[in-house]
Scaffold this motif. Structure first.
Motif, PDB file in Angstrom:
ATOM      1  N   GLY A  61     -18.434   6.135  -2.115  1.00 22.57           N
ATOM      2  CA  GLY A  61     -18.649   7.590  -2.065  1.00 22.57           C
ATOM      3  C   GLY A  61     -18.146   8.105  -0.728  1.00 22.57           C
ATOM      4  N   PRO A  62     -18.124   9.424  -0.521  1.00 22.50           N
ATOM      5  CA  PRO A  62     -17.675   9.956   0.779  1.00 22.50           C
ATOM      6  C   PRO A  62     -18.487   9.306   1.918  1.00 22.50           C
ATOM      7  CG  PRO A  62     -17.949  11.729  -0.807  1.00 22.50           C
ATOM      8  CD  PRO A  62     -18.488  10.481  -1.454  1.00 22.50           C
ATOM      9  N   GLY A  63     -17.778   8.792   2.896  1.00 25.93           N
ATOM     10  CA  GLY A  63     -18.448   8.106   4.010  1.00 25.93           C
ATOM     11  C   GLY A  63     -18.703   6.640   3.721  1.00 25.93           C
ATOM     12  N   GLY A  64     -18.304   6.182   2.540  1.00 27.68           N
ATOM     13  CA  GLY A  64     -18.519   4.757   2.212  1.00 27.68           C
ATOM     14  C   GLY A  64     -17.610   3.847   3.005  1.00 27.68           C
ATOM     15  N   HIS A  65     -17.979   2.572   3.108  1.00 28.98           N
ATOM     16  CA  HIS A  65     -17.183   1.623   3.898  1.00 28.98           C
ATOM     17  C   HIS A  65     -16.662   0.454   3.067  1.00 28.98           C
ATOM     18  CE1 HIS A  65     -18.486   3.702   7.520  1.00 28.98           C
ATOM     19  NE2 HIS A  65     -19.747   3.560   7.163  1.00 28.98           N
ATOM     20  N   MET A  66     -17.155   0.340   1.824  1.00 27.03           N
ATOM     21  CA  MET A  66     -16.761  -0.826   1.022  1.00 27.03           C
ATOM     22  C   MET A  66     -15.446  -0.529   0.312  1.00 27.03           C
ATOM     23  SD  MET A  66     -19.179  -2.940   1.519  1.00 27.03           S
ATOM     24  CE  MET A  66     -18.975  -4.120   0.181  1.00 27.03           C
ATOM     25  N   ALA A  67     -14.353  -1.054   0.884  1.00 25.79           N
ATOM     26  CA  ALA A  67     -13.024  -0.771   0.310  1.00 25.79           C
ATOM     27  C   ALA A  67     -12.803  -1.627  -0.921  1.00 25.79           C
ATOM     28  CB  ALA A  67     -11.953  -1.056   1.341  1.00 25.79           C
ATOM     29  N   ARG A  68     -12.507  -0.952  -2.053  1.00 25.10           N
ATOM     30  CA  ARG A  68     -12.150  -1.690  -3.273  1.00 25.10           C
ATOM     31  C   ARG A  68     -10.788  -1.238  -3.749  1.00 25.10           C
ATOM     32  NH1 ARG A  68     -15.177   0.127  -7.268  1.00 25.10           N
ATOM     33  NH2 ARG A  68     -16.288   1.690  -6.012  1.00 25.10           N
ATOM     34  N   PRO A  69      -9.959  -2.196  -4.289  1.00 23.31           N
ATOM     35  CA  PRO A  69      -8.649  -1.788  -4.835  1.00 23.31           C
ATOM     36  C   PRO A  69      -8.866  -0.653  -5.831  1.00 23.31           C
ATOM     37  CG  PRO A  69      -8.789  -4.159  -4.754  1.00 23.31           C
ATOM     38  CD  PRO A  69     -10.147  -3.656  -4.369  1.00 23.31           C
ATOM     39  N   ASP A  70      -7.972   0.340  -5.818  1.00 17.70           N
ATOM     40  CA  ASP A  70      -8.167   1.518  -6.657  1.00 17.70           C
ATOM     41  C   ASP A  70      -7.083   1.579  -7.739  1.00 17.70           C
ATOM     42  OD1 ASP A  70      -8.674   5.078  -5.946  1.00 17.70           O
ATOM     43  OD2 ASP A  70      -8.472   3.940  -7.816  1.00 17.70           O
ATOM     44  N   PRO A  71      -7.445   1.444  -8.983  1.00 11.93           N
ATOM     45  CA  PRO A  71      -6.459   1.505 -10.075  1.00 11.93           C
ATOM     46  C   PRO A  71      -5.630   2.793 -10.024  1.00 11.93           C
ATOM     47  CG  PRO A  71      -8.633   0.870 -10.917  1.00 11.93           C
ATOM     48  CD  PRO A  71      -8.826   1.279  -9.483  1.00 11.93           C
ATOM     49  N   TRP A  72      -6.253   3.870  -9.513  1.00 15.77           N
ATOM     50  CA  TRP A  72      -5.507   5.139  -9.430  1.00 15.77           C
ATOM     51  C   TRP A  72      -4.315   4.945  -8.481  1.00 15.77           C
ATOM     52  CZ3 TRP A  72      -3.636   8.313  -5.715  1.00 15.77           C
ATOM     53  CH2 TRP A  72      -3.141   9.544  -6.140  1.00 15.77           C
TER      54      TRP A  72
END
Ligand SMILES: CCC[C@H](O)CC(=O)SCCNC(=O)CCNC(=O)[C@H](O)C(C)(C)COP(=O)([O-])OP(=O)([O-])OC[C@H]1O[C@@H](n2cnc3c(N)ncnc32)[C@H](O)[C@@H]1OP(=O)([O-])[O-]
Length: 661
Positions: free
Chosen positions: A522-533
């Motif tokens: 979410g906004p301000g989150g730190h957990m980077a996940r690969p984004d299909p978009w």
């Protein structure tokens, strides 16, 4: 005592061997009391651990920092310390190399007494008081190891932590292995300690880390092209300072000043921002007070909206919004508001310090003080001088940096100064690699596997993609008047990747918006996940522009990104932005997460071999003739032609080259 003489490591060690000396002291029949007045580090603390008792002055500091030099404590520290304070505390000190205060050392059980008096005198009196006491229980090497039931788990967690602290670094892992051997009888544990030290001692990583140690001190001996330098320039005292602009950077800078005991006028123009800043700064200071357990006068900082308080300060650091017009206007105002002798410093990371100097009536007293976020944590400070900055102004800013606990590096004014200037080709290559078929996570994992704290795309998401976007708009590379997203768009005649601009236009600014090159919780989150978009976006971009994606290996990612950065480093040296390549390595290790166990970008180039760096750049430049950053610099060519001299001789070739002109 700061331990073994690190300068000796590159030549045969002289003097008595430490291990038998310490064992002899411990085995002796006379009580030996260690008096620790200032520092007991490395071999110094190991010597004290061989003594029967330890008395420390309240201001003393103790530690086993060998890991920061690519080594392990190798005079019994990995065997005696776990016996004295237990495995968890010993592992923490040895893997991190951190220093502990005398008070903490007393709590841990490392010292027997802490005194405000002369530790030597107290130790003599103490020795007299124990002269008839049996020593058998004071010999740590004879103590049985304190093996907790979950020792295996503790060691596993320590190993994971060691690996996390420095991907690819050998010494932290070896520290765990050496301490693990403390579960064996002392003599066997010592064999393991010596075996691990021998493996590390001559390792390239140890040499690189010791290079870092001396480099971070060498940059304190700064010089400017006009001959001004550290030992012919006098710094001014800073009795009171001001910070103007209390956003994230301004708040961190204010905290640094207060922690250094410097009275601060913290100024904002907006009431709400001032109150928000007050809350954050005071909370940070309260936390530091608890952590450092030092007395701190929180009254040192005065928050205000009024410029009149600026009249009494010796130095101002502005950290207002990164906009040239706004900063120029502020500098013009400061010229009239501040005392004529007040230094006017800017925290800008990109803008032209010379233009700010021109906006004032005192260009000689204008310098950049470029802090790195978070300003109260990152040790690097770029002190940016213009051709008109006086040596006194530079000396004062360099000295202030040291007082703030920073490693100050003096650099000449140029676009991006040093760190961000070298970063530009690195980020640019990463964008081109996406166009050619890579994903953000493939590029980042190659860079992080090399040892960088964060890959380029994770780093961009953290700092905010709009930061770079604003810089590219200001440079006329993108924005409303510039055609967007054309095939391998060329800007100003060179290949330019619009990918980051297109991502920003979609409102994807990184962690702050919950998505950028990666997806976050979410906004301000730190957990980077690969984004299909992002994957679909890249596939569509390549399809629209007829780009045939190809598989791109780790080696190419490293060579394209790191060698382009290194090549720009050679150009920085050619332009005399700094006078010594070690400055570039210090900047990258301390400010950009470059793995210290490789020495820094320029040292690493020497280790890889300059001919190889040159050859690979020539190859990539043939494949991508429209990317000038891949064109090998003249200095790199010159050094290779001269047989690739060692890094401490590079500047001589520049002097030689420029004297021929
Ligand atoms: C058998 C194995 C035994 C053992 O296990 C191995 C070890 O002990 S490994 C060693 C474990 N020990 C360590 O890792 C301690 C390393 N040292 C430090 O951490 C800091 O220097 C210290 C905290 C001591 C003082 O900080 P500060 O007050 O900011 O002062 P500063 O930092 O600016 O230094 C002033 C000058 O002294 C110089 N110099 C200093 N120490 C050493 C050294 N050991 N050697 C050589 N030189 C050293 C430094 O280069 C500088 O020189 P210059 O020419 O003036 O630029």
């Amino acid at each position: 005592m700061s331990g073994a003489d690190i300068r000796e490591f590159s030549r045969p060690m002289t003097g008595p061997a430490l291990v038998p000396l310490i064992d002899a002291i411990e085995a002796g029949e006379k009580p030996v009391v260690a008096a620790i007045e200032g520092m007991a580090l490395g071999g110094g603390l190991e010597l004290a651990l061989g003594c029967h008792y330890r008395i420390a002055h309240s201001k003393a500091q103790l530690g086993l920092p060998e890991v920061t030099l690519g080594l392990i404590p190798a005079a019994g520290g990995t065997q005696r310390l776990p016996r004295l304070i237990g495995f968890p505390a010993a592992l923490d000190m040895i893997i991190t190399g951190r220093r502990v205060s005398a008070g903490d050392a007393l709590k841990l059980g490392i010292v027997d007494q802490v005194t405000e008096r002369n530790a030597g005198e107290v130790a003599v009196a103490f020795a007299r008081s124990v002269v008839d006491c049996p020593l058998v229980s004071r010999r740590l090497s004879t103590w049985p190891p304190l093996c907790p039931a979950d020792l295996d788990n503790i060691l596993q967690m320590a190993l994971a932590r060691a690996w996390q602290r420095g991907r690819g670094a050998l010494a932290p892992v070896a520290c765990v292995q050496a301490v693990q051997a403390a579960r064996l009888p002392y003599s066997q544990g010592m064999q393991q300690e010596q075996k691990l030290m021998s493996m590390l001692f001559a390792s390239p990583q140890a040499r690189a880390l010791q290079y870092c140690f001396f480099s971070q001190r060498a940059v304190g001996k700064w010089s400017m092209p006009n001959g001004a330098c550290w030992d012919n320039s006098t710094a001014r005292p800073i009795r009171k300072a001001a910070v103007i602009g209390l956003g994230t950077m301004g708040r961190g800078i204010a905290v640094c000043l207060v922690l250094a005991g410097i009275p601060v006028i913290a100024m904002e123009t907006d009431e709400k921002q001032l109150e928000a800043a007050r809350r954050v700064v005071m909370a940070l200071l309260e936390k530091e007070v608890q952590k450092l357990a030092v007395g701190l006068h929180l009254g040192l900082i005065h928050f205000t909206l009024e410029q009149r308080y600026l009249r009494e300060v010796d130095l101002v650091i502005e950290a207002v919004f990164e906009d040239l017009a706004l900063k120029k206007q502020l500098f013009a105002e400061l010229s009239s508001v501040c005392h004529p002798d007040t230094l006017l410093c800017t925290n800008t990371s990109q803008l032209d310090v010379d233009q700010l100097a021109t906006a004032t009536s005192r260009p000689d007293l204008v310098v950049g003080m470029h802090f790195f976020a978070p300003a109260n944590k990152i040790k690097l400070l770029e002190v940016v001088f213009t051709s008109r900055s006086s040596p006194e102004a530079v000396a004062t800013a360099m000295q202030l940096g040291k007082w703030l606990g920073k490693v100050s590096v003096a650099v000449a004014n140029c676009p991006g100064f040093v760190g961000n200037r070298m970063l530009r080709p690195y980020v640019e290559q990463a964008g081109f690699l996406l166009e050619e078929g890579a994903t953000p996570e493939q590029v980042d994992s190659a860079l992080e596997h090399f040892g960088l704290a964060m890959g380029v795309f994770r780093m961009s998401d953290l700092s905010g993609l709009d930061v770079g976007w604003r810089v590219r708009k200001a440079a006329g590379l993108t924005g409303p008047g510039v055609p967007q997203g054309q095939l391998l768009q060329t800007q100003q005649g060179y290949r330019y990747s619009p990918l980051a601009d297109l991502i920003c236009q979609k409102g994807r600014l990184g962690q702050k918006t919950g998505c950028g090159w990666y997806l976050y919780e979410g906004p301000g989150g730190h957990m980077a996940r690969p984004d299909p978009w992002v994957h679909a976006f890249l596939e569509e971009y390549r399809r629209v522009h007829g780009l045939q994606p190809r598989s791109i290996g780790q080696q190419e990612v490293l060579e394209r990104c790191l060698f382009a950065l290194i090549n720009e480093g050679f150009r920085v040296l050619e332009d005399r932005i700094v006078m010594d390549p070690v400055a570039l390595d210090v900047i990258y290790v301390l400010g950009y997460g470059w793995p210290a166990h490789t020495g820094g970008p320029m040292y690493y180039a020497g280790e890889v071999g300059l001919p190889r760096v040159l050859g690979r750049l020539e190859y990539y430049q043939r494949v991508h003739p429209d990317i000038p950053h891949l064109r090998p610099s003249a200095l790199l060519r010159q050094l290779v032609a001269k047989g690739s001299p060692p890094i401490h001789k590079w500047m001589w070739h520049i002097e030689e080259g420029s004297s021929r002109l």
